[in-house]
Scaffold this motif. Structure first.
Motif, PDB file in Angstrom:
ATOM      1  N   GLU A 128     -22.633  68.793  27.888  1.00  0.00           N
ATOM      2  CA  GLU A 128     -22.592  68.226  29.235  1.00  0.00           C
ATOM      3  C   GLU A 128     -23.266  66.853  29.297  1.00  0.00           C
ATOM      4  OE1 GLU A 128     -20.866  68.987  31.835  1.00  0.00           O
ATOM      5  OE2 GLU A 128     -19.968  70.660  30.754  1.00  0.00           O
ATOM      6  N   ARG A 131     -20.620  64.608  28.140  1.00  0.00           N
ATOM      7  CA  ARG A 131     -19.608  64.445  29.186  1.00  0.00           C
ATOM      8  C   ARG A 131     -20.129  63.603  30.345  1.00  0.00           C
ATOM      9  NH1 ARG A 131     -18.391  70.648  28.173  1.00  0.00           N
ATOM     10  NH2 ARG A 131     -16.587  70.462  26.775  1.00  0.00           N
ATOM     11  N   GLY A 148     -14.674  70.772  29.705  1.00  0.00           N
ATOM     12  CA  GLY A 148     -15.267  69.926  30.728  1.00  0.00           C
ATOM     13  C   GLY A 148     -14.428  69.855  31.985  1.00  0.00           C
ATOM     14  N   GLU A 152     -13.707  64.415  31.957  1.00  0.00           N
ATOM     15  CA  GLU A 152     -15.094  64.118  31.574  1.00  0.00           C
ATOM     16  C   GLU A 152     -15.353  64.252  30.077  1.00  0.00           C
ATOM     17  OE1 GLU A 152     -17.516  64.856  35.705  1.00  0.00           O
ATOM     18  OE2 GLU A 152     -17.700  66.386  34.138  1.00  0.00           O
ATOM     19  N   THR A 153     -14.627  65.097  29.370  1.00  0.00           N
ATOM     20  CA  THR A 153     -14.856  65.222  27.929  1.00  0.00           C
ATOM     21  C   THR A 153     -14.541  63.914  27.213  1.00  0.00           C
ATOM     22  OG1 THR A 153     -14.484  67.610  27.984  1.00  0.00           O
ATOM     23  CG2 THR A 153     -14.198  66.530  25.861  1.00  0.00           C
TER      24      THR A 153
END
Length: 245
Positions: A128, A131, A148, A152-153
């Motif tokens: 996270e 991300r 994600g 976002e990944t």
């Protein structure tokens, strides 16, 4: 053996006073650093020993806390604490950022050379942070594979190593496939090692781990996974011995 120093560091996160374990290599120079996350039960001597081992290899290492200094050996209590956390990426990131701030503030840390390695929930926190756009040199996650939120990944800008047991019922084959698809679609430099016959949390000795179905220690794979983590760091975050080392 290289002489290291350790100390407990307290800091606020998620409405709690966290109690992390900071391990420093010998010397006075700045070194690459590792943010080391525990699995859902919380910070234990297993992670503290791994932080010490990484310090012996030359890394400033902070084994961070999840539960305000507590180790949740009761499976029901652990689930009650962790399930809401795992459902809220922003809370996970908050815990990770708070620990990362402590690590960056350590004078021995080279703030431009940091990796995140974690187990279970601690590994998910590393993902996270990536991300969230944190500039990391590597992310390693064992038993913690998540996808994600949309788009976002692709913010992850470093190699990702993941490990999982083939018989892990918590990180199921379907979840592994979703993780692979997420990494691949995002263009991340990723790799996944599946350890044959291993259950969830196979890296964690049973002596101080709650008895939960699907969870079990596998000493051979635990050692192999540790070597894989060390190899990841050697590749992506090598330690250059300098004056004061």
């Amino acid at each position: 053996m290289t002489t290291i120093t350790t100390r407990t560091v307290e800091y606020p996160a998620d409405g709690l006073t966290m109690s992390g374990h900071l391990a420093l290599p010998a010397g006075t120079d700045r070194r690459p650093a590792v943010l080391l996350g525990p699995e859902g039960t919380g910070l234990s001597d297993v992670e503290r020993r791994r932080a010490d081992a990484l310090a012996e290899l030359g890394y400033v290492t902070l084994a961070f806390d999840l539960h305000g200094g507590r180790y949740l050996s009761d499976p029901e209590e652990m689930r009650a604490r962790c399930l809401p956390l795992l459902a809220d990426p922003d809370r996970l990131r908050g815990i990770g950022h708070a620990a990362l701030d402590v690590l960056r503030a350590e004078p021995r840390t080279d703030p431009d050379r940091i990796a995140a390695v974690g187990y279970g929930t601690g590994g998910i926190i590393g993902l996270e942070l990536g991300r969230d756009g944190v500039d990391l040199h590597a992310i390693g996650t064992l038993n913690g594979l998540t996808t994600g939120r949309p788009g976002e990944t692709a913010r992850i800008r470093c190699p990702v190593w993941a490990g999982v047991g083939s018989e892990d019922p918590i990180m199921s084959p379907a979840q592994r496939e979703a993780f692979i698809a997420d990494m691949q679609a995002a263009g991340v430099d990723w790799r996944l090692v599946v350890y044959g016959g291993a259950l969830h949390a196979f890296h964690h000795p049973t002596v101080d781990h709650p008895t939960v179905p699907g969870v079990g220690y596998h000493p051979q794979h635990a050692e192999r996974a540790w070597r894989d983590v060390v190899d990841l760091l050697a590749e992506c975050l090598p330690v250059a011995e300098g004056p004061g080392a």
